[in-house]
Design an enzyme around this catalytic site. Structure first.
Site, PDB file in Angstrom:
ATOM      1  N   ASN A  72       0.840  -1.198   0.000  1.00  0.00           N
ATOM      2  CA  ASN A  72       0.000   0.000   0.000  1.00  0.00           C
ATOM      3  C   ASN A  72       0.876   1.250   0.000  1.00  0.00           C
ATOM      4  O   ASN A  72       2.100   1.149   0.006  1.00  0.00           O
ATOM      5  CB  ASN A  72      -0.968  -0.016   1.182  1.00  0.00           C
ATOM      6  CG  ASN A  72      -0.219  -0.094   2.504  1.00  0.00           C
ATOM      7  OD1 ASN A  72       0.512   0.822   2.863  1.00  0.00           O
ATOM      8  ND2 ASN A  72      -0.374  -1.208   3.215  1.00  0.00           N
TER       9      ASN A  72
ATOM     10  N   ASP B  92      -4.086  -6.578   5.066  1.00  0.00           N
ATOM     11  CA  ASP B  92      -5.102  -7.452   5.663  1.00  0.00           C
ATOM     12  C   ASP B  92      -5.137  -8.815   4.968  1.00  0.00           C
ATOM     13  O   ASP B  92      -5.657  -9.779   5.510  1.00  0.00           O
ATOM     14  CB  ASP B  92      -6.487  -6.798   5.539  1.00  0.00           C
ATOM     15  CG  ASP B  92      -6.582  -5.569   6.442  1.00  0.00           C
ATOM     16  OD1 ASP B  92      -6.056  -5.630   7.566  1.00  0.00           O
ATOM     17  OD2 ASP B  92      -7.167  -4.553   6.008  1.00  0.00           O
TER      18      ASP B  92
ATOM     19  N   LYS C 176     -10.752  -4.119  18.780  1.00  0.00           N
ATOM     20  CA  LYS C 176      -9.318  -4.394  18.969  1.00  0.00           C
ATOM     21  C   LYS C 176      -8.888  -4.166  20.411  1.00  0.00           C
ATOM     22  O   LYS C 176      -7.700  -4.319  20.729  1.00  0.00           O
ATOM     23  CB  LYS C 176      -8.495  -3.536  18.014  1.00  0.00           C
ATOM     24  CG  LYS C 176      -8.908  -3.801  16.559  1.00  0.00           C
ATOM     25  CD  LYS C 176      -7.874  -3.358  15.581  1.00  0.00           C
ATOM     26  CE  LYS C 176      -8.386  -3.512  14.168  1.00  0.00           C
ATOM     27  NZ  LYS C 176      -7.360  -3.908  13.230  1.00  0.00           N
TER      28      LYS C 176
HETATM   29  N1  CTP Z   1      -3.529  -3.674  11.998  1.00  0.00           N
HETATM   30  C1  CTP Z   1      -2.808  -4.720  12.511  1.00  0.00           C
HETATM   31  N2  CTP Z   1      -2.729  -5.905  11.828  1.00  0.00           N
HETATM   32  C2  CTP Z   1      -3.363  -6.068  10.658  1.00  0.00           C
HETATM   33  C3  CTP Z   1      -4.099  -4.996  10.109  1.00  0.00           C
HETATM   34  C4  CTP Z   1      -4.166  -3.803  10.806  1.00  0.00           C
HETATM   35  O1  CTP Z   1      -2.244  -4.568  13.568  1.00  0.00           O
HETATM   36  N3  CTP Z   1      -3.247  -7.222  10.017  1.00  0.00           N
HETATM   37  C5  CTP Z   1      -3.607  -2.435  12.776  1.00  0.00           C
HETATM   38  C6  CTP Z   1      -3.012  -1.246  12.083  1.00  0.00           C
HETATM   39  O2  CTP Z   1      -1.644  -1.094  12.411  1.00  0.00           O
HETATM   40  C7  CTP Z   1      -3.838  -0.094  12.618  1.00  0.00           C
HETATM   41  C8  CTP Z   1      -5.197  -0.719  12.771  1.00  0.00           C
HETATM   42  O3  CTP Z   1      -4.956  -2.112  12.957  1.00  0.00           O
HETATM   43  O4  CTP Z   1      -3.392   0.336  13.878  1.00  0.00           O
HETATM   44  C9  CTP Z   1      -6.029  -0.509  11.561  1.00  0.00           C
HETATM   45  O5  CTP Z   1      -7.208  -1.180  11.737  1.00  0.00           O
HETATM   46  P1  CTP Z   1      -7.884  -2.121  10.626  1.00  0.00           P
HETATM   47  O6  CTP Z   1      -9.286  -2.383  11.081  1.00  0.00           O
HETATM   48  O7  CTP Z   1      -7.153  -3.323  10.359  1.00  0.00           O
HETATM   49  O8  CTP Z   1      -7.881  -1.164   9.435  1.00  0.00           O
HETATM   50  P2  CTP Z   1      -7.779  -1.537   7.968  1.00  0.00           P
HETATM   51  O9  CTP Z   1      -6.558  -2.358   7.721  1.00  0.00           O
HETATM   52  O10 CTP Z   1      -7.887  -0.269   7.228  1.00  0.00           O
HETATM   53  O11 CTP Z   1      -9.022  -2.499   7.781  1.00  0.00           O
HETATM   54  P3  CTP Z   1     -10.571  -2.231   7.487  1.00  0.00           P
HETATM   55  O12 CTP Z   1     -10.735  -2.783   6.169  1.00  0.00           O
HETATM   56  O13 CTP Z   1     -11.269  -3.009   8.551  1.00  0.00           O
HETATM   57  O14 CTP Z   1     -10.810  -0.780   7.629  1.00  0.00           O
END
Ligand code: CTP
Length: 405
Positions: free
Chosen positions: A213, A282, A344
């Protein structure tokens, strides 16, 4: 500002490169900042600038030879090693870095450093290709594992005629770092162990392709620096970014979400605060090919599987730790940020709308809202990422205070 590092004892070890002239300025600036400075010159450093220059600037006799014992009552290298509150090696040549990495003690500098227990900071300066050489990289990484801190060289014109990375960091910057180091004791996160994650992750598809990203790591690096300046012992766990490793902290470079997960989890128990700025992927490819995938006629599909949600896992395991997460959204910011705070089990979510001008990936500024567990939120106006970082650290400082009440 004479009071800045008044009476702090700094041992400056100068090794032989053209940047020795900058070490003279560094000596002067450290003395002006209030430090007591003693200097050891290597034999080759003394060929660039005379010991007399350093003697005049530091107002102390200068050491060059292990066997030139100036005071019969003490052994000079042990005495100097014990004397120092902080040791700087600036400039550090590839040769001295190699000797230190192998535990050699063949001159006054290497012998003193082996006997030292004070923090040692190394500021390399050399030709760009030397700095890039795998042997030098390996030696730097060995010394980092031993707890030496590196002040990375900056980029620019090098005396050898090349333009690239290898210039000794500017004396003013090194003095700033020393001042921050000595002021730590009074910072709002003094003595706390803080993990900061930053940058994107890369999920391999094959040896030449990956999913990633647009995160540049700027926000996370700014937070790590602010936490360091607030007195914390910082571990910065960084995905692949173009930024220099900030001095005064351990920097762990990772690539994938899985590697970041391992790096964070293995340090989590001992930590007090975790700030998860990283834009962790993700999903990752279900199959990672060991060879380059060749194109075929027609469409293709990559099957993806979920990565571990690091913040979620930390939320499940946390005991005393303060957890701060980030939410980069394009819509329904409040709703999604609050949901992330809950699911979380974080103590605060820093949310931004990445589509807003001046916010999000790659910019120098950000516009964020803090979502906290007491149900309150605080929206900050557009400000530099450094300022945002400082406000985040301030919030965490408040949480720490509330916890100990
Ligand atoms: N995060 C993490 N591990 C992952 C994905 C995200 O620790 N595999 C953490 C990121 O560092 C950030 C937060 O979670 O602090 C972001 O939340 P998240 O819900 O995962 O956001 P997005 O990746 O944008 O996902 P969504 O599609 O749910 O918005």
């Amino acid at each position: 500002m004479l009071w800045m590092i008044d009476n702090k004892k700094i041992l400056l070890c100068v090794t032989g490169g053209i940047a020795v002239y900058k070490a003279a300025a560094l000596t002067s600036k450290l003395v002006q900042a209030g430090a007591e400075v003693k200097v050891i010159l290597s034999e080759s450093a003394a060929k660039f600038v005379s010991p007399l220059t350093f003697q005049a600037l530091s107002r102390h006799e200068v050491f060059t030879d292990t066997f030139d014992e100036k005071n019969a009552a003490v052994i000079a290298h042990i005495d100097l090693a014990d004397w120092a509150d902080l040791i700087l090696v600036a400039p550090a040549t590839a040769n001295t870095i190699a000797k230190l990495a192998h535990g050699m003690a063949d001159n006054m500098i290497t012998t003193t450093l082996l006997a030292a227990t004070a923090p040692i900071w190394i500021a390399p300066a050399m030709n760009v290709h030397m700095y890039d050489h795998p042997a030098v990289k390996k030696n730097i990484s060995t010394l980092s594992e031993y707890g030496y801190q590196f002040i990375e060289p900056s980029e620019g014109y090098l005396a050898c005629g090349y333009v690239g990375k290898g210039r000794l960091e500017e004396p003013d910057k090194i003095v700033d770092l020393a001042v921050n180091f000595f002021q730590k004791g009074s910072g709002e996160l003094a003595g706390m162990k803080v993990i900061v994650t930053a940058g994107p992750t890369r999920e391999k598809i094959d040896p030449v392709r990956f999913i990633s990203n647009s995160s540049t790591g700027k926000m996370g690096y700014a937070i790590a620096e602010q936490a360091r300046d607030a007195g914390a012992q910082v571990v910065l766990i960084s995905g692949p970014v173009e930024l220099k490793a900030p001095p005064g902290m351990e920097v762990v470079r990772v690539e994938s979400a899985e590697e970041m997960y391992d790096a964070v989890l293995s340090r989590f128990e001992q930590s007090d605060v975790v700030i998860k700025t990283a834009a962790v992927a993700d999903y990752r490819a279900k199959t990672v090919y060991s060879h380059k995938v060749k194109k075929q006629p027609g469409d293709s599909v990559i099957e993806l599987e979920r990565t571990k949600d690091i913040l979620f896992e930390l939320g499940q395991r946390k005991t005393k730790q303060i957890l701060v997460g980030f939410a980069a959204e394009t819509n329904n910011l409040d709703e999604y940020a609050r949901k992330k705070l809950q699911t979380k089990n974080a103590d605060m979510i820093v949310a931004n709308n990445v589509q807003q001008e001046g916010a999000g990936f790659g910019t120098e500024t950000n516009i964020v809202t803090f979502f906290k567990r007491d149900g309150k939120n605080e929206s900050l106006p557009l400000m530099s990422k450094q300022k945002v970082a400082s406000r985040i650290i301030e919030q965490i400082g408040k949480m720490v205070k509330d916890m100990v009440k």
